[in-house]
Design an enzyme around this catalytic site. Sequence first.
Site, PDB file in Angstrom:
ATOM      1  N   LYS A   1      -8.900  76.145   1.321  1.00 52.97           N
ATOM      2  CA  LYS A   1      -8.611  74.737   1.642  1.00 52.97           C
ATOM      3  C   LYS A   1      -9.821  73.839   1.344  1.00 52.97           C
ATOM      4  CE  LYS A   1      -6.886  71.167   3.986  1.00 52.97           C
ATOM      5  NZ  LYS A   1      -5.681  70.432   3.708  1.00 52.97           N
TER       6      LYS A   1
ATOM      7  N   THR B   1      -7.130  72.757  10.043  1.00 52.63           N
ATOM      8  CA  THR B   1      -8.228  72.850   9.067  1.00 52.63           C
ATOM      9  C   THR B   1      -9.525  72.881   9.866  1.00 52.63           C
ATOM     10  OG1 THR B   1      -6.993  71.575   7.439  1.00 52.63           O
ATOM     11  CG2 THR B   1      -9.369  71.739   7.113  1.00 52.63           C
TER      12      THR B   1
ATOM     13  N   LYS C   1     -13.795  64.684   6.657  1.00 52.61           N
ATOM     14  CA  LYS C   1     -13.827  65.899   7.493  1.00 52.61           C
ATOM     15  C   LYS C   1     -13.887  67.150   6.606  1.00 52.61           C
ATOM     16  CE  LYS C   1     -10.900  68.859  10.261  1.00 52.61           C
ATOM     17  NZ  LYS C   1      -9.629  69.147  10.901  1.00 52.61           N
TER      18      LYS C   1
HETATM   19  P1  NAD Z   1      -3.273  64.909  15.074  1.00 50.62           P
HETATM   20  O1  NAD Z   1      -4.499  64.355  15.686  1.00 50.62           O
HETATM   21  O2  NAD Z   1      -2.110  64.001  14.794  1.00 50.62           O
HETATM   22  O3  NAD Z   1      -2.727  66.137  15.963  1.00 50.62           O
HETATM   23  C1  NAD Z   1      -3.529  67.037  16.663  1.00 50.62           C
HETATM   24  C2  NAD Z   1      -2.909  67.224  18.020  1.00 50.62           C
HETATM   25  O4  NAD Z   1      -3.654  68.233  18.735  1.00 50.62           O
HETATM   26  C3  NAD Z   1      -2.921  65.957  18.881  1.00 50.62           C
HETATM   27  O5  NAD Z   1      -1.602  65.637  19.286  1.00 50.62           O
HETATM   28  C4  NAD Z   1      -3.823  66.329  20.050  1.00 50.62           C
HETATM   29  O6  NAD Z   1      -3.435  65.700  21.263  1.00 50.62           O
HETATM   30  C5  NAD Z   1      -3.636  67.822  20.099  1.00 50.62           C
HETATM   31  N1  NAD Z   1      -4.690  68.531  20.823  1.00 50.62           N
HETATM   32  C6  NAD Z   1      -6.014  68.335  20.817  1.00 50.62           C
HETATM   33  N2  NAD Z   1      -6.628  69.210  21.634  1.00 50.62           N
HETATM   34  C7  NAD Z   1      -5.665  69.982  22.170  1.00 50.62           C
HETATM   35  C8  NAD Z   1      -5.659  71.042  23.100  1.00 50.62           C
HETATM   36  N3  NAD Z   1      -6.800  71.501  23.634  1.00 50.62           N
HETATM   37  N4  NAD Z   1      -4.482  71.596  23.445  1.00 50.62           N
HETATM   38  C9  NAD Z   1      -3.327  71.122  22.921  1.00 50.62           C
HETATM   39  N5  NAD Z   1      -3.248  70.106  22.036  1.00 50.62           N
HETATM   40  C10 NAD Z   1      -4.416  69.545  21.677  1.00 50.62           C
HETATM   41  O7  NAD Z   1      -3.753  65.624  13.720  1.00 50.62           O
HETATM   42  P2  NAD Z   1      -2.829  66.104  12.498  1.00 50.62           P
HETATM   43  O8  NAD Z   1      -2.817  65.045  11.460  1.00 50.62           O
HETATM   44  O9  NAD Z   1      -1.561  66.660  13.035  1.00 50.62           O
HETATM   45  O10 NAD Z   1      -3.747  67.285  11.907  1.00 50.62           O
HETATM   46  C11 NAD Z   1      -3.812  68.554  12.537  1.00 50.62           C
HETATM   47  C12 NAD Z   1      -4.630  69.478  11.656  1.00 50.62           C
HETATM   48  O11 NAD Z   1      -4.026  69.558  10.357  1.00 50.62           O
HETATM   49  C13 NAD Z   1      -6.074  69.009  11.436  1.00 50.62           C
HETATM   50  O12 NAD Z   1      -6.929  70.125  11.461  1.00 50.62           O
HETATM   51  C14 NAD Z   1      -6.024  68.364  10.062  1.00 50.62           C
HETATM   52  O13 NAD Z   1      -7.278  68.402   9.405  1.00 50.62           O
HETATM   53  C15 NAD Z   1      -4.997  69.231   9.369  1.00 50.62           C
HETATM   54  N6  NAD Z   1      -4.282  68.580   8.253  1.00 50.62           N
HETATM   55  C16 NAD Z   1      -3.754  67.334   8.407  1.00 50.62           C
HETATM   56  C17 NAD Z   1      -3.090  66.745   7.347  1.00 50.62           C
HETATM   57  C18 NAD Z   1      -2.481  65.368   7.470  1.00 50.62           C
HETATM   58  O14 NAD Z   1      -2.086  64.803   6.431  1.00 50.62           O
HETATM   59  N7  NAD Z   1      -2.342  64.796   8.669  1.00 50.62           N
HETATM   60  C19 NAD Z   1      -2.953  67.437   6.127  1.00 50.62           C
HETATM   61  C20 NAD Z   1      -3.468  68.722   6.018  1.00 50.62           C
HETATM   62  C21 NAD Z   1      -4.144  69.287   7.095  1.00 50.62           C
END
Ligand code: NAD
Length: 295
Positions: free
Chosen positions: A171, A96, A246
């Site tokens: 979204k 997102t 966010k």
């Molecule tokens: P998270 O923080 O658990 O996972 C993100 C991952 O990206 C982490 O493991 C981090 O180490 C990795 N990362 C960061 N920079 C990086 C790079 N340069 N190269 C490789 N890996 C890298 O977050 P999440 O909860 O998995 O969410 C991910 C996305 O999904 C976000 O944009 C969030 O807004 C969206 N989202 C999350 C949810 C939810 O319920 N968790 C729901 C809908 C959307």
Amino acid sequence: MAKIGFIGLGNMGLPMAQNLIKAGHDVTGFDVTPAGPAKLSEAGGKAAKEIGDAAAEMDFVITMLPAGQHVRDVYLGNGGVFARAKKGAVFIDCSTIDVETARAVIGEAEKKGFLMLDAPVSGGVGGAQGATLTFMVGGSDAAFAKAKPILDQMGKTIVHAGGAGAGQAAKICNNMILGISMIAVSEAFVLAEKLGLDKQKLFDISSKSSGQCWSMTTYCPVPGPVPTSPANRDYAAGFTAAMMLKDLKLSQEAAKAAGASTPLGANAASLYQKYADSGEAGRDFSGIINYLRKS
Ligand code: NAD
């Protein structure tokens, strides 16, 4: 079976990548922290040592990253996806992020001859684990046609919302409705308490009349009426206040850039900022009712 690179193996990305392994794909994952790639290996995938190794030779590269800057770094950076991917590769960014970054990165991909989509999700970690996510997809028809069978293996509802950035637009519009409606429902329960109206009675009436909405009937912010809602487990997330904040900030940035009037969205962002700042950023967003009750 496709060769798929998966970058960003956090709360969402890891279970999504695991579902692609279960569906029979050859998945190579990368994350800046080692836990995700290690778990992916245990599930039958491969752990890449650098971003480029999760991009080279892949038919698809999928990213699930925290924010727009990470997406720019991973795709455009030195040794990043664009530099290492093979001709004909299709990129799907499920993070997102802001509409502007999504459009810019997809524009760069297309200049280099790649197909790319923005495909943010709703459904949370449970949806990622159960492969029941909703994907809101922006990009060309050609990119969508190639990616759809892969998205089908991670989700249940796949909607092609329009051109580049349309997935992100969908979204943030959806989550702006959710942020505002959760505050509206919470304010109604707080007022009902002050007026001596039983919460179950308010639920019985509003869930069947014009106040009906998802925040009332599925995710009710008071304990009792909907036993599965986070209110029944002391507002353990769920979808955290930080995540709602966010998305509300992204919708406000987009509204400013597009010249749209969204005063309730702006108020919702401000209230969630205060709620998160009160030490509750990690609590479920429906816990804002407790902030409203005190303020
Ligand atoms: P998270 O923080 O658990 O996972 C993100 C991952 O990206 C982490 O493991 C981090 O180490 C990795 N990362 C960061 N920079 C990086 C790079 N340069 N190269 C490789 N890996 C890298 O977050 P999440 O909860 O998995 O969410 C991910 C996305 O999904 C976000 O944009 C969030 O807004 C969206 N989202 C999350 C949810 C939810 O319920 N968790 C729901 C809908 C959307």
